[in-house]
Design a protein around this motif. Structure first.
Motif, PDB file in Angstrom:
ATOM      1  N   LYS A   1      20.633 -76.418 -19.559  1.00 34.00           N
ATOM      2  CA  LYS A   1      22.062 -75.812 -19.766  1.00 34.00           C
ATOM      3  C   LYS A   1      22.593 -75.948 -21.220  1.00 34.00           C
ATOM      4  N   SER A   2      22.997 -76.515 -21.744  1.00 38.96           N
ATOM      5  CA  SER A   2      23.163 -76.523 -23.219  1.00 38.96           C
ATOM      6  C   SER A   2      22.688 -75.060 -24.000  1.00 38.96           C
ATOM      7  N   SER A   3      20.888 -74.707 -24.021  1.00 42.22           N
ATOM      8  CA  SER A   3      21.128 -73.945 -24.362  1.00 42.22           C
ATOM      9  C   SER A   3      21.825 -72.686 -23.966  1.00 42.22           C
ATOM     10  N   SER A   4      22.112 -72.324 -22.796  1.00 45.54           N
ATOM     11  CA  SER A   4      22.132 -71.231 -21.846  1.00 45.54           C
ATOM     12  C   SER A   4      23.788 -70.834 -22.532  1.00 45.54           C
ATOM     13  N   SER A   5      23.642 -69.601 -22.550  1.00 41.39           N
ATOM     14  CA  SER A   5      25.191 -68.943 -23.122  1.00 41.39           C
ATOM     15  C   SER A   5      26.271 -69.552 -21.660  1.00 41.39           C
ATOM     16  N   HIS A   6      25.349 -69.850 -20.238  1.00 39.13           N
ATOM     17  CA  HIS A   6      26.155 -70.044 -19.189  1.00 39.13           C
ATOM     18  C   HIS A   6      26.777 -71.638 -19.322  1.00 39.13           C
ATOM     19  N   ALA A   7      26.691 -71.725 -20.529  1.00 39.40           N
ATOM     20  CA  ALA A   7      27.229 -73.503 -19.978  1.00 39.40           C
ATOM     21  C   ALA A   7      28.101 -74.419 -19.328  1.00 39.40           C
ATOM     22  N   ASP A   8      29.801 -73.581 -19.661  1.00 35.11           N
ATOM     23  CA  ASP A   8      30.500 -74.027 -19.274  1.00 35.11           C
ATOM     24  C   ASP A   8      30.307 -73.888 -18.083  1.00 35.11           C
ATOM     25  N   ALA A   9      30.371 -72.351 -17.152  1.00 38.99           N
ATOM     26  CA  ALA A   9      30.429 -72.409 -16.144  1.00 38.99           C
ATOM     27  C   ALA A   9      28.923 -73.171 -15.177  1.00 38.99           C
ATOM     28  N   LEU A  10      28.372 -74.217 -15.794  1.00 41.13           N
ATOM     29  CA  LEU A  10      26.904 -74.710 -15.086  1.00 41.13           C
ATOM     30  C   LEU A  10      27.839 -76.195 -15.092  1.00 41.13           C
ATOM     31  N   SER A  11      28.639 -76.503 -15.773  1.00 42.66           N
ATOM     32  CA  SER A  11      29.084 -77.955 -15.377  1.00 42.66           C
ATOM     33  C   SER A  11      30.105 -78.097 -14.551  1.00 42.66           C
ATOM     34  N   LEU A  12      29.944 -76.911 -13.295  1.00 41.95           N
ATOM     35  CA  LEU A  12      31.247 -77.142 -12.654  1.00 41.95           C
ATOM     36  C   LEU A  12      29.646 -77.029 -10.912  1.00 41.95           C
ATOM     37  N   TYR A  13      29.656 -78.098 -10.500  1.00 40.98           N
ATOM     38  CA  TYR A  13      29.305 -78.173  -9.039  1.00 40.98           C
ATOM     39  C   TYR A  13      30.052 -76.899  -7.924  1.00 40.98           C
ATOM     40  N   PRO A  14      29.569 -76.297  -6.917  1.00 38.90           N
ATOM     41  CA  PRO A  14      27.232 -76.668  -6.856  1.00 38.90           C
ATOM     42  C   PRO A  14      27.406 -75.948  -7.825  1.00 38.90           C
ATOM     43  N   LEU A  15      26.248 -76.045  -7.399  1.00 36.79           N
ATOM     44  CA  LEU A  15      24.806 -75.100  -7.652  1.00 36.79           C
ATOM     45  C   LEU A  15      23.522 -75.033  -7.196  1.00 36.79           C
ATOM     46  N   PHE A  16      22.786 -74.464  -7.506  1.00 33.81           N
ATOM     47  CA  PHE A  16      21.717 -74.052  -7.013  1.00 33.81           C
ATOM     48  C   PHE A  16      20.296 -73.921  -7.723  1.00 33.81           C
ATOM     49  N   VAL A  17      19.334 -74.222  -6.603  1.00 32.55           N
ATOM     50  CA  VAL A  17      18.113 -74.279  -7.849  1.00 32.55           C
ATOM     51  C   VAL A  17      16.814 -73.976  -6.723  1.00 32.55           C
ATOM     52  N   LYS A  18      16.403 -73.108  -7.356  1.00 31.78           N
ATOM     53  CA  LYS A  18      14.840 -72.372  -6.861  1.00 31.78           C
ATOM     54  C   LYS A  18      13.639 -71.938  -7.753  1.00 31.78           C
ATOM     55  N   PRO A  19      12.717 -71.928  -7.616  1.00 30.88           N
ATOM     56  CA  PRO A  19      11.910 -71.405  -8.147  1.00 30.88           C
ATOM     57  C   PRO A  19      11.585 -70.038  -8.834  1.00 30.88           C
ATOM     58  N   VAL A  20      11.389 -69.968  -9.877  1.00 34.75           N
ATOM     59  CA  VAL A  20      11.435 -68.718 -10.971  1.00 34.75           C
ATOM     60  C   VAL A  20      10.891 -67.449 -10.047  1.00 34.75           C
ATOM     61  N   ALA A  21       9.867 -67.558  -9.665  1.00 34.27           N
ATOM     62  CA  ALA A  21       9.253 -66.905  -9.330  1.00 34.27           C
ATOM     63  C   ALA A  21       8.077 -66.513  -8.069  1.00 34.27           C
ATOM     64  N   GLU A  22       9.484 -67.027  -6.993  1.00 34.97           N
ATOM     65  CA  GLU A  22       8.619 -66.675  -5.953  1.00 34.97           C
ATOM     66  C   GLU A  22       9.513 -66.159  -5.081  1.00 34.97           C
ATOM     67  N   GLY A  23       9.266 -65.480  -3.398  1.00 33.70           N
ATOM     68  CA  GLY A  23      10.239 -65.190  -2.197  1.00 33.70           C
ATOM     69  C   GLY A  23       9.868 -65.513  -1.237  1.00 33.70           C
ATOM     70  N   THR A  24      10.381 -64.161  -0.448  1.00 38.07           N
ATOM     71  CA  THR A  24      10.114 -65.254   0.834  1.00 38.07           C
ATOM     72  C   THR A  24      10.581 -66.173   1.660  1.00 38.07           C
ATOM     73  N   SER A  25      12.165 -66.676   0.516  1.00 35.89           N
ATOM     74  CA  SER A  25      13.157 -67.897   0.494  1.00 35.89           C
ATOM     75  C   SER A  25      11.645 -68.707   0.066  1.00 35.89           C
ATOM     76  N   LYS A  26      10.937 -68.225  -0.202  1.00 36.18           N
ATOM     77  CA  LYS A  26       9.085 -69.658  -0.326  1.00 36.18           C
ATOM     78  C   LYS A  26      10.893 -71.106  -2.295  1.00 36.18           C
ATOM     79  N   GLY A  27      10.399 -72.121  -1.844  1.00 39.62           N
ATOM     80  CA  GLY A  27      10.944 -72.997  -3.096  1.00 39.62           C
ATOM     81  C   GLY A  27      12.645 -73.510  -2.339  1.00 39.62           C
ATOM     82  N   ILE A  28      12.989 -72.645  -1.307  1.00 45.50           N
ATOM     83  CA  ILE A  28      14.564 -72.457  -1.010  1.00 45.50           C
ATOM     84  C   ILE A  28      14.523 -73.956   0.110  1.00 45.50           C
ATOM     85  N   TYR A  29      15.024 -74.651  -0.086  1.00 47.27           N
ATOM     86  CA  TYR A  29      15.156 -75.645   1.079  1.00 47.27           C
ATOM     87  C   TYR A  29      16.719 -76.781   0.775  1.00 47.27           C
TER      88      TYR A  29
END
Length: 378
Positions: A152-180
């Motif tokens: 988070k601290s190394s991202s240019s979006h650190a302030d925005a990412l301090s607020l929830y909700p957030l969303f997480v997923k694998p960086v290189a999948e498709g067809t909703s793989k890795g989204i639960y």
């Protein structure tokens, strides 16, 4: 003009028989897709050669069987490596074989969602604030909190990412793989749990963490290349029900995104169903905005011949802004199930006409052995 067109694909049933899981095979082709694509091409007057997967393609190249091909139509998603979707395009480029669809560079760029976001930001195209959690093979779950704080601290979006909700997923999948169901997180403890799950399930693949986009979701179908690229239609999604695990609701909040549940392949998972419908394009500025952003993203990242772009608004209401979620340079083509042919059908196109438009786009830009002049590279 008629062509000899080679089809390259991974047949899902073959890979299931080899011991791959349903989730690993989620993006691979059913027999229905291969048969429909073959039939459509033949009905348009083309000769079709069913090649198979990349190893079958290599065998054909070794025997010089490709000398009779005019074009290759690849639906290959690949199996191994983060650049797997680009492996067939790269091989065809090396052999100077004309093919339908995006080139290797564009394909690998679109497959890696972090690189996609960097490109979108460079082009001033909205995408959700994000950071990337590195997930090497030797990463441990015990240091998850420190690793996330560093990301988070190394991202240019650190302030925005301090607020929830957030969303997480694998960086290189498709067809909703890795989204639960746990991919949307409302607090630090949920974030760490979701990251731990993904880092173990997708070892060696980095995890994307984004600000959650709370607005309407669309997927936009596009055909053509460069200045000739055009939107053919759009679908919007509605979500119904709550995710249930063992008979109990996961939380008091309804799941309003598509999740991966391979026991329910029709996008109905644990009580959550997804309705895809055609919105009113002319009378809805948010739909128009989504289509415009999708076309901008597709052309900016070098989409060719056909593609589908997933878009979601950052909030509900009239002041919502469409953000690009993902660019799919090789969308599913199963006529009775995939979103892309459904979009075309809603637009009044038959499946055969859709495939004709895709082939014609490729034929306009590539030279073939028959001497057809084009205005671009393979």
């Amino acid at each position: 003009m008629s062509y000899t067109i080679a089809l390259v694909y991974e047949r899902k049933q073959d890979y299931l028989a080899k011991g791959f899981s349903e989730e690993e095979c989620a993006e691979l082709e059913e027999n229905e897709t291969i048969d429909a694509l073959t039939s459509a091409l033949e009905s348009l007057g083309h000769t079709v050669v069913q090649v198979g997967d990349i190893k079958d393609l290599v065998a054909c190249l070794a025997k010089s069987s490709h000398q009779s091909w005019d074009l290759v139509f690849s639906t290959s998603e690949g199996i191994h490596g983060l650049a797997r979707e680009a492996q067939v395009p790269a091989l065809l480029e090396a052999y100077e074989i004309p093919f339908i669809g995006s080139d290797a560079a564009s394909t690998v760029l679109c497959h890696d969602k972090a690189k996609t976001k960097l490109s979108l930001e460079y082009c001033s195209i909205p995408t959700a604030p994000w950071c990337l959690l590195r997930n090497s093979l030797d990463s441990g779950a015990s240091d998850m909190s420190d690793r996330m704080a560093s990301a988070k601290s190394s991202s240019s979006h650190a302030d925005a990412l301090s607020l929830y909700p957030l969303f997480v997923k694998p960086v290189a999948e498709g067809t909703s793989k890795g989204i639960y169901a746990c991919s949307k997180v409302d607090r630090q403890s949920e974030l760490e749990q979701a990251l731990s799950l993904l880092s173990m399930r997708y070892r060696g693949q980095d995890i994307l963490v984004e600000s959650y986009l709370a607005g309407r979701e669309f997927t936009v179908g596009i055909v053509g290349t460069g200045s000739r690229a055009r939107v053919i239609g759009v679908l919007e999604f509605r979500f119904h029900g709550r995710y249930k695990n063992g008979g109990a609701a996961q939380s008091t909040q309804e799941i309003d995104f598509i999740i991966c549940d391979m026991e329910n392949p029709s996008h109905s998972a644990g009580g959550v169903s997804v309705e895809a419908f055609m919105p009113n394009v002319k009378g809805d500025s948010q739909v128009q905005d989504a289509c415009e952003r999708a076309l901008q993203a597709y052309t900016a990242l070098g989409g060719r011949d056909f593609g589908r772009v997933d878009v979601r608004s950052d909030r509900k209401g009239s002041n919502a802004i469409a953000h690009i979620m993902e660019i799919n340079p090789r969308p599913g083509l199963r006529p009775d199930a995939s979103y892309y042919p459904t979009i075309a059908k809603n637009h009044g196109w038959s499946y055969e006409h859709l495939i004709e438009q895709i082939v014609e786009s490729a034929a306009e830009r590539v030279p073939t052995k028959r001497g057809r002049k084009g205005n671009g590279s393979n």
